[in-house]
Every structure is written in structure tokens, then in C-alpha cells.
Design a protein around this motif. Sequence first.
Motif, PDB file in Angstrom:
ATOM      1  N   HIS A  85      11.611  21.471 -19.319  1.00  0.00           N
ATOM      2  CA  HIS A  85      12.751  20.651 -19.709  1.00  0.00           C
ATOM      3  C   HIS A  85      12.524  19.162 -19.416  1.00  0.00           C
ATOM      4  N   ALA A  86      13.125  18.333 -20.226  1.00  0.00           N
ATOM      5  CA  ALA A  86      13.006  16.882 -20.089  1.00  0.00           C
ATOM      6  C   ALA A  86      13.700  16.401 -18.825  1.00  0.00           C
ATOM      7  N   SER A  87      13.012  15.577 -18.053  1.00  0.00           N
ATOM      8  CA  SER A  87      13.617  14.954 -16.868  1.00  0.00           C
ATOM      9  C   SER A  87      14.402  13.713 -17.281  1.00  0.00           C
ATOM     10  N   ALA A  88      15.032  13.085 -16.285  1.00  0.00           N
ATOM     11  CA  ALA A  88      15.910  11.938 -16.553  1.00  0.00           C
ATOM     12  C   ALA A  88      15.205  10.856 -17.381  1.00  0.00           C
ATOM     13  N   GLY A  89      13.957  10.551 -17.041  1.00  0.00           N
ATOM     14  CA  GLY A  89      13.229   9.496 -17.746  1.00  0.00           C
ATOM     15  C   GLY A  89      13.095   9.773 -19.232  1.00  0.00           C
ATOM     16  N   GLU A  90      12.811  11.030 -19.560  1.00  0.00           N
ATOM     17  CA  GLU A  90      12.664  11.416 -20.970  1.00  0.00           C
ATOM     18  C   GLU A  90      13.994  11.337 -21.710  1.00  0.00           C
ATOM     19  N   LEU A  91      15.061  11.754 -21.035  1.00  0.00           N
ATOM     20  CA  LEU A  91      16.385  11.699 -21.669  1.00  0.00           C
ATOM     21  C   LEU A  91      16.771  10.252 -21.975  1.00  0.00           C
ATOM     22  N   LEU A  92      16.404   9.343 -21.072  1.00  0.00           N
ATOM     23  CA  LEU A  92      16.699   7.918 -21.318  1.00  0.00           C
ATOM     24  C   LEU A  92      15.996   7.432 -22.584  1.00  0.00           C
ATOM     25  N   TYR A  93      14.724   7.822 -22.771  1.00  0.00           N
ATOM     26  CA  TYR A  93      14.026   7.481 -24.026  1.00  0.00           C
ATOM     27  C   TYR A  93      14.835   7.937 -25.238  1.00  0.00           C
ATOM     28  N   CYS A  94      15.327   9.172 -25.166  1.00  0.00           N
ATOM     29  CA  CYS A  94      16.075   9.726 -26.300  1.00  0.00           C
ATOM     30  C   CYS A  94      17.341   8.920 -26.572  1.00  0.00           C
ATOM     31  N   TYR A  95      18.126   8.701 -25.511  1.00  0.00           N
ATOM     32  CA  TYR A  95      19.369   7.951 -25.728  1.00  0.00           C
ATOM     33  C   TYR A  95      19.074   6.575 -26.311  1.00  0.00           C
ATOM     34  N   ASN A  96      18.027   5.933 -25.823  1.00  0.00           N
ATOM     35  CA  ASN A  96      17.733   4.571 -26.294  1.00  0.00           C
ATOM     36  C   ASN A  96      17.202   4.551 -27.723  1.00  0.00           C
ATOM     37  N   VAL A  97      16.435   5.559 -28.098  1.00  0.00           N
ATOM     38  CA  VAL A  97      15.860   5.544 -29.443  1.00  0.00           C
ATOM     39  C   VAL A  97      16.879   6.018 -30.482  1.00  0.00           C
ATOM     40  N   ILE A  98      17.842   6.833 -30.045  1.00  0.00           N
ATOM     41  CA  ILE A  98      18.830   7.372 -30.997  1.00  0.00           C
ATOM     42  C   ILE A  98      20.088   6.499 -31.040  1.00  0.00           C
ATOM     43  N   ARG A  99      20.471   5.963 -29.898  1.00  0.00           N
ATOM     44  CA  ARG A  99      21.723   5.196 -29.774  1.00  0.00           C
ATOM     45  C   ARG A  99      22.895   5.893 -30.474  1.00  0.00           C
ATOM     46  N   PRO A 100      23.217   7.106 -30.011  1.00  0.00           N
ATOM     47  CA  PRO A 100      24.301   7.859 -30.663  1.00  0.00           C
ATOM     48  C   PRO A 100      25.661   7.235 -30.360  1.00  0.00           C
ATOM     49  N   ARG A 101      26.626   7.477 -31.247  1.00  0.00           N
ATOM     50  CA  ARG A 101      27.986   6.979 -30.993  1.00  0.00           C
ATOM     51  C   ARG A 101      28.655   7.753 -29.862  1.00  0.00           C
ATOM     52  N   ASN A 102      28.338   9.071 -29.786  1.00  0.00           N
ATOM     53  CA  ASN A 102      28.920   9.908 -28.741  1.00  0.00           C
ATOM     54  C   ASN A 102      27.840  10.827 -28.168  1.00  0.00           C
ATOM     55  N   ALA A 103      28.005  11.202 -26.920  1.00  0.00           N
ATOM     56  CA  ALA A 103      27.077  12.147 -26.297  1.00  0.00           C
ATOM     57  C   ALA A 103      27.866  13.294 -25.685  1.00  0.00           C
ATOM     58  N   MET A 104      27.319  14.503 -25.840  1.00  0.00           N
ATOM     59  CA  MET A 104      27.953  15.685 -25.238  1.00  0.00           C
ATOM     60  C   MET A 104      26.839  16.522 -24.649  1.00  0.00           C
ATOM     61  N   PRO A 105      26.591  16.366 -23.338  1.00  0.00           N
ATOM     62  CA  PRO A 105      25.490  17.095 -22.696  1.00  0.00           C
ATOM     63  C   PRO A 105      25.660  18.605 -22.830  1.00  0.00           C
ATOM     64  N   ILE A 106      24.555  19.299 -23.051  1.00  0.00           N
ATOM     65  CA  ILE A 106      24.580  20.762 -23.178  1.00  0.00           C
ATOM     66  C   ILE A 106      23.551  21.374 -22.227  1.00  0.00           C
ATOM     67  N   HIS A 107      23.634  22.694 -22.077  1.00  0.00           N
ATOM     68  CA  HIS A 107      22.649  23.483 -21.319  1.00  0.00           C
ATOM     69  C   HIS A 107      22.559  23.064 -19.866  1.00  0.00           C
TER      70      HIS A 107
END
Lengths: 561, 561
Positions: free
Chosen positions: A377-399
Amino acid sequence: MSAHVTIPPALAPDTLRIIPLGGLGDVGRNMTCFEINGEILLVDCGVFFPDDDHPGVDLILPGLDHLDDRLDDIVGMVLTHGHEDHVGAVPYLLRRRSDIPIWGSRLTLALVEGKLREHRIRNTDLQEVAEGDRAKVSEHFDLEFLAVNHSIPDALAVCLRTAGGTVLHTGDFKMDQLPLDGRITDLRGFARLGEEGVDLFMADSTNAEVPGFTTPEKDLVPALERVFERAENKLIVACFASHVHRVQQVLDLAVKHDRKVVYVGRSMVRNMSVARDLGFLKVPGDTLIELKDIDNYRDDQVVVISTGSQGEPLSALSRIANREHPVIEVGDHDTVLLASSLIPGNENAVYRVINGLSRLGATVVHKGNALVHVSGHASAGELLYCYNVIRPRNAMPIHGEIRHLIANAKLAQATGIPAESTLVVEDGAVVDLADGRATVVGAVDASYIFVDGSTVGDITTSELTDRKILGEEGFISVVAAVDLHSQSLVSGPDIHARGFSENDEAFAQVRKQIASELTKALTDGVDDTHRLQQVVRRTIGRWVSNTYRRRPMIVPVVIVT
Amino acid sequence: MSAHVTIPPALAPDTLRIIPLGGLGDVGRNMTCFEINGEILLVDCGVFFPDDDHPGVDLILPGLDHLDDRLDDIVGMVLTHGHEDHVGAVPYLLRRRSDIPIWGSRLTLALVEGKLREHRIRNTDLQEVAEGDRAKVSEHFDLEFLAVNHSIPDALAVCLRTAGGTVLHTGDFKMDQLPLDGRITDLRGFARLGEEGVDLFMADSTNAEVPGFTTPEKDLVPALERVFERAENKLIVACFASHVHRVQQVLDLAVKHDRKVVYVGRSMVRNMSVARDLGFLKVPGDTLIELKDIDNYRDDQVVVISTGSQGEPLSALSRIANREHPVIEVGDHDTVLLASSLIPGNENAVYRVINGLSRLGATVVHKGNALVHVSGHASAGELLYCYNVIRPRNAMPIHGEIRHLIANAKLAQATGIPAESTLVVEDGAVVDLADGRATVVGAVDASYIFVDGSTVGDITTSELTDRKILGEEGFISVVAAVDLHSQSLVSGPDIHARGFSENDEAFAQVRKQIASELTKALTDGVDDTHRLQQVVRRTIGRWVSNTYRRRPMIVPVVIVT
């Protein structure tokens, strides 16, 4: 988990409704329900493995009951990958309607097909897709599949384009930049979707509390290599039966060190055969041997790849540790490698196996003493890459458990997503997405459904509470037969105890007490079975509490003749 | 643990016999029995906390029964420190003979005294000693006490000088070189004993698998400091109720950050009062407040120091997490710090508490996300220092599961102790020491003794097996009354199930079957209660297995009238 229900409003046209039916609040039973304009699309349908809160339960299903009245509205189900916590409940849903179209990658569907055969489910509708594919599954759902890297090959993320908005759901994933199979998480695809506009990003929270980056699978090579170099004699490697890449590493080392490979454990044999047939596992020529032929080789010419890395009591590895395996023994100079995680709750079982193997003389290498496992599973650092590259309007963490979901939400907020657009919700929450806004509008029942033996949903938390009392305190049953005419005891009281002191003499005194209290009640004119049973319960209950300071379950039976 | 017994030979004169009665094979119930020339000396007498293998059991005692015929030969008992796994079983031994002389440090004896008061044990004989003291406790045992550093103050190692040889027993220890109280493990003393000649070294194995050196307690300061700095509102710190140094760190930070301190949890209040009275805990002037006065302060003016760091369901912290605590609530902007270890087996319970607190909005800091805990045990690097400075003739690792004992033995061998002088043995082993040689000569029964409610030793593994079946499968009782003259059923069969489907209708079919099988047996002339009960058991057993694929416990009762 919570049965707290707030009826949501009727779903407005062109609004996308999202209901997690499992996996938000637990690590397991992942399932999400998407609905728009009367059509329902599901993502994943996994099981949760019971813990000590659910004694005797075999499996826990997501909130399938929520779909009972809507089975015909389901236009499809996407399976992101082949792990049990994402596909294990598929047979239980398909028992309710077998021809729900299922979309998944080649390996995922192959693993699910085996499962459906076992459950004897026919008339299914499996639709193979691959990364890069787009599929208009129905009038209102337009899907795109993206490659993600995980601890099983051929995993997919899915993007849902709907009139209510665009959603990106990662499934389980990490971002190993140099994976064994070269198939990286499609960050370029994430970026393209970001450009296009993602209204809601649903990302795997499992490792959101872990700072930094998940160690690449390839970094295990030195430690695994060392195990092979130092193994003087027999070598047994235990890992998850779905971890094709880990098995590939062991296979490659076996070839290099001139050892044959034998699979042990039903799921290992089955999954690796599927993986090889589909080209996900490369097995050089004559590397594999059968367990029955193992005696044709010296101990240092073989590596056994086995199930049981979580200490499962019936697995091959546990049986080896208990000297109960029909073929494989371990002793001095043998080596056992647990190339696996240690799932919380399994510690006692795993250490029991490690102690058993150590007691027999084996050297045991595990993640506690060598770098022989990395997470999927992706650690915090990887998740930050995702949020920054996607810049979603809303986030809903799962799993994840709530602590994981919260950690993931904090990462989203750290990249600039406003708190009000970061939805930390648990199973059953009803979230509506329209005009770029995601809002919690209610809650439905997404409680645990227990599979217990051959029953589904019969066992409730009330029976589980009884099991816990029985398991900790045992029970005492008292049987007496009375005659109402003569107002006297005809037979008994007979006392049967289990899981409690079974010394029959211990009950001599209370047997007399019960007889006298019953007789007294009868002569007082009590003629009602229930009330007579209450007399028995009170008498023995008080005695047990005073004498033993315990509270076993008490089952009084008074027969009126 | 094992009841495998090999009767040892009679003990030769001037030979020291060593029998571990607990703690070799488990982390817990530490106790060692030393015997020479008819005199017995004990070291420690602790409890083991039951795990999921021992449902409902309150405590597990060391093999005290081994001493039953020898109580009058006991010349003394040394307690190395005040942790429950070293002193918790003292009351159970003293119930058998109250005036066994007990040697221990000031804090250790103060904690034990409280325990003896609770158990109402009188006529005791407590002998206070301190590091550096020598004590000739009897004709054949000459003791010396040495300071060791551990996660509770005032811990001692003990050296036994006997005609059979000199033994150094570390108790639990680590070698923090800059401990908070400046009281380091007496490595200089170890060296002096090494010069004199140590025949047997018995060293704590708990962390023998951990490479390197245990992080010093002082290294927690930055992370703890950060927690205080970031805590905007309420702050709750949970740790072990005996960890005086950890509490001291929290107290010092509280003073620095202008917060008052309130203790919550009975054992925390009691132990910290003892520690303060004896000078082990320094509490500046008006730092402490009572729980009842907490409302006189703003949330950011108080720090609560609480029990419950292992997720114990009845502890203050669990009740806070479940919103069941009568006084303390947590919510948004509050902080909870678990400055504690996570003992294997407690993961589910601890994460349940963390999830509960997170759900309420609290920020939870724990060893998984910050350096807020260090172990109390010496890691491999520290043990190597000990072996090298002592150069014992023989080594016998103590305190640990078999994997820990083996790891410790490997360290001993790495420093040059021959394999045949490194004894890896488990509870009950009988080891004789004479002429510089330690040899395993037999084994005695050192099985678990279960404390269950107010009973000691009544519950056996057979009842625990029943509890496990009951806890996983539930039970079905069937009661029927028959008349032998008319060869007919008089009443029933009545079926009562618990922890199983309790839907009475489900049993309608099998009730008929049982009635018909019973009637058939009666008309066939069966007139024996036991055989009639077997008929009932077979009939319902087969039905349950076929219908539910389960194996609940079945209790058939046939009353003959």
C-alpha cells in the motif's frame, strides 16, 4: 458497522450517490455502491476476516442486504484486483443475482472464476478489461481503467465519468517506481484525469499513517539472497498465496541457487498455476517438482513455497511447526523464511509458529529480524503525490480503520483540499455528488453479515455475545422434573456444566438448595414453568457467584409432568 | 508449559540445582527455584496474563505445585523488581506459607506490601536490601545484589554464591547509559564478578532478537515535548502504572507547560503515591490535582495521566474512548498520547481504543507514529557487552519465548561460550551445576496453574478446550422425559440453543426426528439413560452437521420417570 440509519433524501436526477458498503472503518470487506439516474454500479465485493470479536464466524460480508430490492438496477460490478478482501464476497452477491456483469482484469477474473466454480455459480457474465480501456457499461456509467501497482499483479484503478461528476477510485495501490513486472501505477493517467477535472478522489488509506514511501519490492533482493546463501539444508518460504511477485523472486533465487521448487498448500498450488498459465509468473523449465517427489532430492536441493504465513492453524506451515505435516519435517540446520506481513491480530498465531519451528531447531527469518517483506500500500508520501497531481475537488478516503481514513484526510488537506471537501465517513454513509460538491446526506444499514458454517446472516451479534460469555465462563444447565398435583420434585435437579468446574461433587450442596427452593415454590402454589425456572436460575446463580465469583451462562429447564 | 516429566536423580551434595518454574518459554510468570544441600531459594514469583488460548482465565501462575512438599525447605525468595510478571504470584505462594523471607529493594517491597494487604496475607517476613548489599540468607546461600536499569525503578540483579558454583541472574534489565535517575546497570560489578568467576549467567532474553542497543529513555524528550507544544486543548497520557520514569517525564513537561496533573486509574493513583512517598518520583509543589477538581481548570491547563495503554476494556482510557467515562470526555482538538509498548496479542484492543478516540476527533500519538516509547529490556548489543565482561562458564537464557531464548544463546556462543555450555531449556527443566559444569538432568511438571474467579488450579486445559468449543460454536441442549413402562416419550424433546441460531422454528423438524428415534429405541427395549442420550446426541449431531456444517457442543438429557 454502525446500524445508525438516517434515511437519505430521494436521489435527484444527474446526481451521483456513493455508499460505502464495507471497507470504511475496517481493513477488509471492501465494497462501494455508486448510483445515478436509477442505475447502480458496484466497485469490489470483498470479505473481512473475523477477529476475536466474532468467535466461530467464518467470514464477514459487506452490507449486501442494502442491494436486496435493487438487484435488477445493478448495471455492473468492477473488481479492482483479486485479493479476498476485494473479491471474496462475490459468490454471496451472485447467489442473489448471478448475471451481474463483472468487469475486471485478466488475472482478477481468473481468480474469481475459480471461486465461482467452487460455489457452483453459473450463468455469470465476466467482462475482461485492461489498463487503458474505456467501457460504457450502461447509459449513465462511462468507465476508464488505469494500471496500479499492488501486492498482486494486474490491479486496476477505475475512473467513473457520470453526469454527477467524475470519480477516481484507486482500489488498493502503491507507487513502486521500479516494480518487478515494470507495470507502474499510471501517474501520467492520474495527471491527465486531473487536467480534465476529478470531482471526487477515493484513495486507499491503509498506509496513510506511515510517513515517507513504501520500500520497493526489489529492495528485498539482498535479504532474500542472504537467506538462500546461508541456508545449509532445507529451505521453506511462506508467503501469501496471491503474492505472485514475491513467489517470482523466490523462484528466481531457487534457479540461481540450484534448488527445485515445490508448492505446498492448496491456494498456493492453485493460484500459482493460474498465474503461470496467464503469463504473470515465469517458471523456468524443470524448476517445479511435485510434493510426492520431494524425497528424490537432497534437502539442500529444494525450496518449499508454502501457505500459512499468518499462522493459520490448519495451514501447511503450522502443521510443519507442530510436527503434524505428513511429508515435511524441519530440524537443525533447516531454514524457514516468512516473507510476509504480520496482520494485526495474528501476532500470537504467527509467534506460535515461529516458536514451534525454533524449538525444532530451524532458523526462522521474518520481517522482525530481516528486510523480507514490504507493504502493498502507498505510504503518506505517495498519497501526497497523488493529491498534488490530481488536485481533486473533493476527497473521500477509503480502505482503512477510522484512524487510517483520518490520516489520509489530513494528507488531502495538507495539499490544499478544504476541510469541508474532505469527507471522512464510515460504512453506510450516503454521499451525493453534483456540481463539484460532495455532501453527506444520510446513512443506510451496512452492518456486518456473518457467514457461519453454511448459513449467511443467521448469526447475529446477540448470538456472538452469547458465544463470548460461553467461551469465557462456560455454562451450567439444570434439569428438574416436577409434578404439580403432588407439588413435588419427580426427578433431578440434574446439573451439567461445561467449561466450568466439571467436578460433580462440587454441585452436591447447591443441588439440595435447588431441590428445597423448588419444593418450597411448588407448595407455595407456583405452577408456571417459567417462574419455576426463575427459581432455579436465581438459586444456582447466587451460589455460583458467591462460591466462584464467576458468571457462567445458566440454562434452567423445569419439566412439568 | 510441558507436562513432560523425566524424574531427575537425587541431588548430590554441594551441587546447585536450578529449576525454572516459569518464564522460560513465555514472556511472563517468571520464577526460578535454586536448591542446594536441602535448602531452596526462589527468585521472583510472577504471573502470566492469559491470551486467547485461555478464555476467561484471570491469571496464570508459575509451577508452584512443585514446591508443595518442600515449603519448609524454602530459605528465602528474592524479588528482582516490582512488575506483575515478577511479583504477581507472590500472594498465591504466601497463601501456602506466609512467612517465607522475601528479599527485595525498597520500591519492590512497597508494591508487594500493597498486594499482600489486598490479599489479606499476614505474618510475612520482608527483608529490604539495596544494590551493593550482601546477605547470607542461610547456611548455603550467600547473595549479593547489583543495581540494574529497567522500566521500573529500584530493580536488582542477584548473584548467588554457593558450593555448587556462582550464578548471576539479571532479572529484567537494560543498559541505558544516561538513565533519568542516574542509576545505571552495575556493569563494573558484573566485571568484578567476572574476575571472580561466574559459573552460570542467566540473562533476560526479551529483546535478544533485537539488533543493536535499546534507545535511551531520554531520547523520548523531543517527541514528548512536541506533543505538549502541539496540544491545544485537553491532553491525556496513557502509560504503564509502574513506569515511574515515564510518568516523571510527563510531570516535568506538565510543569514546564503550566499544566496541572491528575492521575486516573486505580493502579496509577496507588503506585505513583508509593513512588512519591519513597522518593522515586519528584512531584513539584502544587502540580497534582484531584479528578473531582478537574472542572476548576481549563482543558489546556491539565494533563491526565491514565492507565489503559494496552486497551484493557475496563480501563479509564477504554471508557473514555467509548464515551463511558463519568468525568472525562474527549473531542476535537484534544490530544491523547499512548507512551507505551504494544504487547503482542493486544493489538486489536489497542487499535480499537485508538480508533474510538480518533472517531471522537482526538489526535492520537502512539509508538506507531512517533518516538514516544522505548523498551525496558537489553537488546542484542547490550547482551554482548554482558557476556564479554562476565565471560561466564555457562549461560542459560531466561525470560522469553523459545525464539528469544535461542537468540540469546546464539549471542552467548558468538562471544565464545561453547554450545554445550549454552543451555536453552524451558520451564520445568532440571539443571545441575557443579565443578563449573551445568547439565540438564531431568524435568519436572511446571504446567500452568489457572486462577479463575476465586479458584486456583480448578480449571484445567480440558475445561478450556470446552470453553473454546462453546465460544466458537455455542451449544444445544436437548431435554426429554421418557417412561420405561409405557415405552414412550412423556415430555419434550425441548431444545435450548445458545451461541447458535436461537430461532426455535429451525428445530421443529429435528424435534420430530429425535422424538421418533427415541420412541423407536424405547420400543426396541433400550432402557438405559446413557444409551438413550446417545440416541439423542447422534440424531441432532447429524442434523446440525448436515444442515449448518457446524459442530456445537451437544448436551442431551433424558429423564427416566
